[in-house]
Design a protein around this motif. Sequence first.
Motif, PDB file in Angstrom:
ATOM      1  N   ILE A 317       0.844  -1.202   0.000  1.00 32.79           N
ATOM      2  CA  ILE A 317       0.000   0.000   0.000  1.00 32.79           C
ATOM      3  C   ILE A 317       0.881   1.255   0.000  1.00 32.79           C
ATOM      4  N   SER A 318       1.909   1.279   0.834  1.00 28.49           N
ATOM      5  CA  SER A 318       2.811   2.436   0.853  1.00 28.49           C
ATOM      6  C   SER A 318       3.560   2.577  -0.467  1.00 28.49           C
ATOM      7  N   ASN A 319       3.982   1.466  -1.047  1.00 26.84           N
ATOM      8  CA  ASN A 319       4.693   1.531  -2.323  1.00 26.84           C
ATOM      9  C   ASN A 319       3.816   2.113  -3.429  1.00 26.84           C
ATOM     10  N   TYR A 323       2.666   7.039   0.591  1.00 29.07           N
ATOM     11  CA  TYR A 323       2.457   7.616   1.911  1.00 29.07           C
ATOM     12  C   TYR A 323       3.112   6.712   2.946  1.00 29.07           C
ATOM     13  N   ALA A 324       3.545   7.316   4.055  1.00 29.66           N
ATOM     14  CA  ALA A 324       4.147   6.556   5.144  1.00 29.66           C
ATOM     15  C   ALA A 324       3.088   5.724   5.851  1.00 29.66           C
ATOM     16  N   ASN A 325       3.469   4.537   6.279  1.00 29.75           N
ATOM     17  CA  ASN A 325       2.572   3.711   7.090  1.00 29.75           C
ATOM     18  C   ASN A 325       3.119   3.627   8.515  1.00 29.75           C
ATOM     19  N   ALA A 326       2.280   3.144   9.420  1.00 36.66           N
ATOM     20  CA  ALA A 326       2.655   3.063  10.841  1.00 36.66           C
ATOM     21  C   ALA A 326       2.995   1.644  11.249  1.00 36.66           C
ATOM     22  N   ASN A 327       3.299   0.809  10.267  1.00 33.78           N
ATOM     23  CA  ASN A 327       3.541  -0.610  10.496  1.00 33.78           C
ATOM     24  C   ASN A 327       5.045  -0.858  10.529  1.00 33.78           C
ATOM     25  N   ALA A 328       5.605  -0.979  11.729  1.00 33.88           N
ATOM     26  CA  ALA A 328       7.049  -1.133  11.856  1.00 33.88           C
ATOM     27  C   ALA A 328       7.552  -2.382  11.135  1.00 33.88           C
ATOM     28  N   ALA A 329       6.751  -3.440  11.126  1.00 30.39           N
ATOM     29  CA  ALA A 329       7.160  -4.680  10.484  1.00 30.39           C
ATOM     30  C   ALA A 329       7.169  -4.572   8.964  1.00 30.39           C
ATOM     31  N   ALA A 330       6.517  -3.535   8.419  1.00 29.59           N
ATOM     32  CA  ALA A 330       6.429  -3.373   6.965  1.00 29.59           C
ATOM     33  C   ALA A 330       7.626  -2.649   6.375  1.00 29.59           C
ATOM     34  N   THR A 331       8.461  -2.064   7.210  1.00 29.94           N
ATOM     35  CA  THR A 331       9.528  -1.190   6.723  1.00 29.94           C
ATOM     36  C   THR A 331      10.429  -1.874   5.708  1.00 29.94           C
ATOM     37  N   SER A 332      10.788  -3.107   5.954  1.00 28.53           N
ATOM     38  CA  SER A 332      11.709  -3.799   5.045  1.00 28.53           C
ATOM     39  C   SER A 332      11.092  -4.031   3.669  1.00 28.53           C
ATOM     40  N   GLY A 333       9.759  -3.996   3.585  1.00 34.97           N
ATOM     41  CA  GLY A 333       9.099  -4.215   2.305  1.00 34.97           C
ATOM     42  C   GLY A 333       8.792  -2.945   1.543  1.00 34.97           C
ATOM     43  N   VAL A 334       9.013  -1.782   2.165  1.00 29.02           N
ATOM     44  CA  VAL A 334       8.779  -0.504   1.498  1.00 29.02           C
ATOM     45  C   VAL A 334       9.980  -0.197   0.601  1.00 29.02           C
ATOM     46  N   GLU A 335       9.720   0.239  -0.626  1.00 27.51           N
ATOM     47  CA  GLU A 335      10.799   0.543  -1.556  1.00 27.51           C
ATOM     48  C   GLU A 335      11.779   1.538  -0.932  1.00 27.51           C
TER      49      GLU A 335
END
Length: 379
Positions: A317-319, A323-335
């Motif tokens: 969704i962020s990619n 927009y920034a997300n609040a999901n700390a576990a998602a950080t590694s998957g954000v471009e």
Amino acid sequence: MPRIARNPLLSCLLSVGAVSACGGPQSAGPASAQLGASKAQVLSVYIWPDYLAPDTLADFEKKTGIKTQVLVFDTNETLETKLLAGSSGFDVVFPSAPYFERQIAAGVYQDLDKTRLPNLANMDPQLLKQVAPNDAGNRHGAIYLWGTEGIGFNQTMVRKRLGGIAADSWSLVFDPAVASQLADCGINVLDNPAGVIRLVLTFLHRDPNNPSTKDLQDAESALMRARPYVRTIDSFAYTQALANGDICVAVAYNGDAAQARARAVESGNGVDIGFVIPKEGSIIWFDMMAIPKDAPHPANAHAFLNYVMDARVMARISNFTRYANANAAATSGVEVSIASDSMIYPTTEERARLFVQQADPVDRARVLTRIWQRFKTGQ
């Protein structure tokens, strides 16, 4: 926060019940979203336009068998009107945090059943703490996406006019001595009374969420002194105006500034857009996911929230939305280009200058409306 449509997803979302055609499903990890789904396999979502990845809904439907119907809104006021009227028929809605706070007080939302939301463990505890003034104990909602307000500016135009003056302060907009030097290339202010008046209070070093009568009088005076140098008061068209070089400074949402920068690059017009969170401080905004008290399918709603909080789902969704997300576990998957962009994810130093906008009591809201009408008319 206002959203500006920029891709074909919007036309798909505008059609109720047509969401499974909005993108091809991809794997998003374990099907934990199936947890607690109700026998009626349907879900109704009310959301900002252009605010999901193309595969989000189709993948949710594939994993759970829940048919998802979607409508979009373009202002928080539209959402609030439907919710306060009752019997909206929506299972999941996406209010911005100050409105969310007011709606909680009105009894609009049910408490989240956190036993059905194991993916809440993925959320950034610092951001949950920051939004808690809007939702005590994080009882009623989960953060979806977040961002900031600041100054978007044409670096070449501003540098030419200000020389050695750093573009790091609300003085660019609210100090006549500085704003007067930028008036010829165009200043825009968001058409957002409660938000912008808080920014003026911040510039004046006053409490933005608990101003005194004198503070509000001073904020009004500051706005009126700046008014002759403000070309437009707008929350939508300014993004393209900034990208085109039609204005040089804008009180801006960070996402809009990022869009303006991208449009300028795509057009090859040479416009170089910068963005700053002023040194005096600014607003951090949150868009929330919540379940109305009268939601027809609350179990399915919990299933959807848990699905969206899956790290891989939120990263996509962020990619897509940038927009920034609040999901700390998602950080590694954000471009990397997104996660490392301080216009989207502010630095630690910048985050320390941010504050949450809280709901205004009725009497203060009336004062803000009066101040704003005077500012808009210039009288």
